[in-house]
Scaffold this motif. Structure first.
Motif, PDB file in Angstrom:
ATOM      1  N   VAL A 249       0.846  -1.186   0.000  1.00 21.04           N
ATOM      2  CA  VAL A 249       0.000   0.000   0.000  1.00 21.04           C
ATOM      3  C   VAL A 249       0.886   1.243   0.000  1.00 21.04           C
ATOM      4  O   VAL A 249       1.766   1.400   0.844  1.00 21.04           O
ATOM      5  N   ILE A 250       0.668   2.139  -0.971  1.00 17.16           N
ATOM      6  CA  ILE A 250       1.450   3.370  -1.075  1.00 17.16           C
ATOM      7  C   ILE A 250       0.592   4.528  -0.617  1.00 17.16           C
ATOM      8  O   ILE A 250      -0.483   4.772  -1.155  1.00 17.16           O
ATOM      9  N   GLU A 251       1.062   5.248   0.396  1.00 19.11           N
ATOM     10  CA  GLU A 251       0.313   6.380   0.912  1.00 19.11           C
ATOM     11  C   GLU A 251       0.456   7.587  -0.002  1.00 19.11           C
ATOM     12  O   GLU A 251       1.516   7.827  -0.564  1.00 19.11           O
ATOM     13  N   SER A 252      -0.629   8.327  -0.155  1.00 17.62           N
ATOM     14  CA  SER A 252      -0.557   9.588  -0.875  1.00 17.62           C
ATOM     15  C   SER A 252       0.103  10.621   0.015  1.00 17.62           C
ATOM     16  O   SER A 252       0.204  10.451   1.233  1.00 17.62           O
ATOM     17  N   HIS A 253       0.566  11.733  -0.594  1.00 19.34           N
ATOM     18  CA  HIS A 253       1.164  12.810   0.190  1.00 19.34           C
ATOM     19  C   HIS A 253       0.161  13.356   1.198  1.00 19.34           C
ATOM     20  O   HIS A 253       0.519  13.674   2.334  1.00 19.34           O
TER      21      HIS A 253
ATOM     22  N   GLU B 289      -1.097  22.611   6.053  1.00 13.82           N
ATOM     23  CA  GLU B 289      -1.784  23.605   6.877  1.00 13.82           C
ATOM     24  C   GLU B 289      -1.663  23.259   8.365  1.00 13.82           C
ATOM     25  O   GLU B 289      -1.701  22.095   8.746  1.00 13.82           O
ATOM     26  N   GLU B 290      -1.523  24.301   9.165  1.00 13.11           N
ATOM     27  CA  GLU B 290      -1.563  24.107  10.604  1.00 13.11           C
ATOM     28  C   GLU B 290      -2.965  23.667  11.012  1.00 13.11           C
ATOM     29  O   GLU B 290      -3.930  23.897  10.293  1.00 13.11           O
ATOM     30  N   GLY B 291      -3.051  23.032  12.167  1.00 11.69           N
ATOM     31  CA  GLY B 291      -4.343  22.579  12.655  1.00 11.69           C
ATOM     32  C   GLY B 291      -4.251  22.166  14.106  1.00 11.69           C
ATOM     33  O   GLY B 291      -3.308  22.536  14.821  1.00 11.69           O
ATOM     34  N   VAL B 292      -5.202  21.379  14.527  1.00 12.04           N
ATOM     35  CA  VAL B 292      -5.249  20.946  15.921  1.00 12.04           C
ATOM     36  C   VAL B 292      -3.992  20.172  16.306  1.00 12.04           C
ATOM     37  O   VAL B 292      -3.499  20.279  17.429  1.00 12.04           O
ATOM     38  N   HIS B 293      -3.436  19.389  15.364  1.00 10.08           N
ATOM     39  CA  HIS B 293      -2.295  18.525  15.670  1.00 10.08           C
ATOM     40  C   HIS B 293      -0.965  19.040  15.125  1.00 10.08           C
ATOM     41  O   HIS B 293       0.054  18.361  15.267  1.00 10.08           O
ATOM     42  N   LEU B 294      -0.947  20.191  14.492  1.00  8.41           N
ATOM     43  CA  LEU B 294       0.287  20.679  13.875  1.00  8.41           C
ATOM     44  C   LEU B 294       0.416  22.187  14.045  1.00  8.41           C
ATOM     45  O   LEU B 294      -0.519  22.938  13.757  1.00  8.41           O
ATOM     46  N   GLU B 295       1.604  22.620  14.511  1.00 12.00           N
ATOM     47  CA  GLU B 295       1.910  24.045  14.571  1.00 12.00           C
ATOM     48  C   GLU B 295       3.313  24.271  14.025  1.00 12.00           C
ATOM     49  O   GLU B 295       4.254  23.541  14.347  1.00 12.00           O
ATOM     50  N   LEU B 296       3.454  25.294  13.186  1.00 11.45           N
ATOM     51  CA  LEU B 296       4.724  25.638  12.556  1.00 11.45           C
ATOM     52  C   LEU B 296       5.259  26.912  13.177  1.00 11.45           C
ATOM     53  O   LEU B 296       4.524  27.878  13.353  1.00 11.45           O
TER      54      LEU B 296
ATOM     55  N   ASP C 203      -5.391  17.096  22.222  1.00  8.96           N
ATOM     56  CA  ASP C 203      -5.264  15.744  21.662  1.00  8.96           C
ATOM     57  C   ASP C 203      -3.836  15.423  21.231  1.00  8.96           C
ATOM     58  O   ASP C 203      -3.609  14.496  20.473  1.00  8.96           O
ATOM     59  N   GLY C 204      -2.872  16.219  21.733  1.00  9.39           N
ATOM     60  CA  GLY C 204      -1.490  15.987  21.334  1.00  9.39           C
ATOM     61  C   GLY C 204      -1.208  16.501  19.932  1.00  9.39           C
ATOM     62  O   GLY C 204      -2.089  17.048  19.261  1.00  9.39           O
ATOM     63  N   GLY C 205       0.035  16.340  19.483  1.00  9.08           N
ATOM     64  CA  GLY C 205       0.418  16.774  18.142  1.00  9.08           C
ATOM     65  C   GLY C 205       1.887  17.103  18.080  1.00  9.08           C
ATOM     66  O   GLY C 205       2.665  16.693  18.954  1.00  9.08           O
TER      67      GLY C 205
ATOM     68  N   GLY D 287      -1.468  14.116   6.727  1.00 12.34           N
ATOM     69  CA  GLY D 287      -2.536  14.021   7.713  1.00 12.34           C
ATOM     70  C   GLY D 287      -2.154  13.196   8.924  1.00 12.34           C
ATOM     71  O   GLY D 287      -2.651  13.414  10.020  1.00 12.34           O
ATOM     72  N   GLU D 288      -1.249  12.224   8.728  1.00 14.66           N
ATOM     73  CA  GLU D 288      -0.818  11.355   9.827  1.00 14.66           C
ATOM     74  C   GLU D 288       0.545  11.767  10.371  1.00 14.66           C
ATOM     75  O   GLU D 288       1.192  11.010  11.095  1.00 14.66           O
ATOM     76  N   PHE D 289       0.986  12.978  10.050  1.00 10.84           N
ATOM     77  CA  PHE D 289       2.321  13.431  10.419  1.00 10.84           C
ATOM     78  C   PHE D 289       2.565  13.321  11.919  1.00 10.84           C
ATOM     79  O   PHE D 289       3.625  12.894  12.361  1.00 10.84           O
ATOM     80  N   HIS D 290       1.567  13.701  12.716  1.00 10.08           N
ATOM     81  CA  HIS D 290       1.744  13.701  14.167  1.00 10.08           C
ATOM     82  C   HIS D 290       1.788  12.294  14.760  1.00 10.08           C
ATOM     83  O   HIS D 290       2.111  12.131  15.941  1.00 10.08           O
ATOM     84  N   GLU D 291       1.478  11.260  13.950  1.00  8.34           N
ATOM     85  CA  GLU D 291       1.492   9.894  14.447  1.00  8.34           C
ATOM     86  C   GLU D 291       2.779   9.151  14.086  1.00  8.34           C
ATOM     87  O   GLU D 291       2.953   7.998  14.477  1.00  8.34           O
ATOM     88  N   GLN D 292       3.686   9.802  13.348  1.00  4.45           N
ATOM     89  CA  GLN D 292       4.923   9.140  12.959  1.00  4.45           C
ATOM     90  C   GLN D 292       5.808   8.857  14.169  1.00  4.45           C
ATOM     91  O   GLN D 292       5.718   9.520  15.201  1.00  4.45           O
TER      92      GLN D 292
END
Length: 333
Positions: A2-6, A33-40, A65-67, A11-16
């Motif tokens: 299974v090949i994941e799309s970008h 984009e920044e969101g609940v689980h990602l801040e730049l 919820d972490g991130g 979207g799963e960046f915070h789960e790596q």
């Protein structure tokens, strides 16, 4: 394979479990984009003048919820735009760890991933992964509590603090999914098809759950069909059949049978459904069930499951669209 799309990978960046310069480049190239689980954050976000803001952000992620917070990536309008390298010779992993210690209580599991572009310490990026904390609420250096609100870290209200504290004192149950399966015929000319139905729940909190209850409303959008819903454990499960306009509805109430331990998954709400053989396909295309799981502490979760395989719905306002208007308040509260 299974090949994941970008998009899926971002979207799963915070789960790596680990991060490389390629991961950061992917965010920039795809204007993540920044969101609940990602801040730049730009490099100057780690300056001494911004120490309080660092603890504010850490507090917000742990209390929500972490991130991940990425120091070393610039954003425009909350979208990743370019690198803004941190000088790793001055701002070190140890420095960020020191700032994290100002958050009280300490955030268990907080991890810092230093990334050096071209092995150059002056071109550093720090990925700070903050888990959703069961020790919440966490107080920042300014003696305030924060939470994530989309792309912002904002002060928590009193009710927010009390809700977060319930993570420690109350169990947290949820409906993982519903699972119907066709029971094989015992003989060739069997007039009815039997379908076994059950709900899978789990306890993702830290506290044992003893008192919980599942109420399921089975609907069939066809007045010509007459499926029969029978609880597998009739001595402890209550069933009531209703006919509402052109909708056939059966309410089945299943009380708790045994404790659910933290991290335990359990089958629950077993029902046997009988449908005339010739109506099986029509039933599967027109039937759905609305299940509500209640547990101690006053919490609940709702889920609408379609027998035709469509994605389940958890949002109560969207569930309401499928229920007769005069029953919406009764079923969803």
């Amino acid at each position: 394979m299974v090949i994941e799309s970008h998009e899926e990978k971002i979207g799963e960046f915070h789960e790596q479990e680990n991060y490389t310069i390629d991961d950061i480049q992917l965010l920039i190239d795809n204007h993540a984009e920044e969101g609940v689980h990602l801040e730049l954050k730009r490099a100057n976000a780690l300056s001494k003048e911004n120490a309080d803001k660092v603890t504010k952000t850490l507090s917000a992620f742990a209390n929500s919820d972490g991130g991940v917070i990425i120091y070393g990536v610039a954003e425009n309008d909350h979208v990743a735009s370019d690198y803004s390298f941190v000088d790793g010779n001055i701002i070190t992993t140890e420095y960020i760890s020191m700032l994290a210690r100002y958050v009280q209580p300490a955030i268990d599991g907080l991890t810092i991933y230093p990334i050096r572009k071209d092995d150059d310490f002056s071109k550093s990026i720090y990925v700070v992964k903050v888990p959703r904390s069961d020790k919440a609420p966490h107080m920042a250096k300014d003696h305030k509590y924060y939470k994530r609100n989309n792309v912002e870290s904002i002060p928590m209200e009193d009710f927010d603090v009390k809700d977060v504290m319930s993570r420690i004192h109350n169990p947290k149950l949820r409906i993982i999914g519903c699972f119907p399966s066709r029971i094989p015929h015992k003989y060739e000319k069997q007039e009815s098809t039997k379908i076994s139905f059950m709900v899978m729940i789990d306890n993702y909190g830290r506290v044992l759950s003893r008192d919980y209850k599942l109420i399921s409303y089975f609907f069939c959008i066809d007045e010509n069909l007459s499926p029969k819903y029978n609880p597998v454990f009739p001595l402890v499960t209550k069933a009531k059949t209703l006919v509402i306009g052109d909708m056939f509805c059966t309410k089945i109430s299943s009380p708790s049978l045994e404790p659910v331990f933290p991290n335990e998954k359990m089958e629950f709400g077993h029902v046997e459904i009988k449908v005339p053989v010739d109506d099986e396909e029509s039933f599967m295309s027109k039937a759905f069930v609305v299940s509500t799981l209640y547990w101690e502490g006053g919490d609940r979760e709702d889920m609408l499951y379609f027998f035709n395989g469509d994605e389940p719905i958890y949002e109560r306002d969207k569930i309401a669209e499928h229920i007769p208007e005069h029953l919406q308040q009764f079923i969803l509260g």
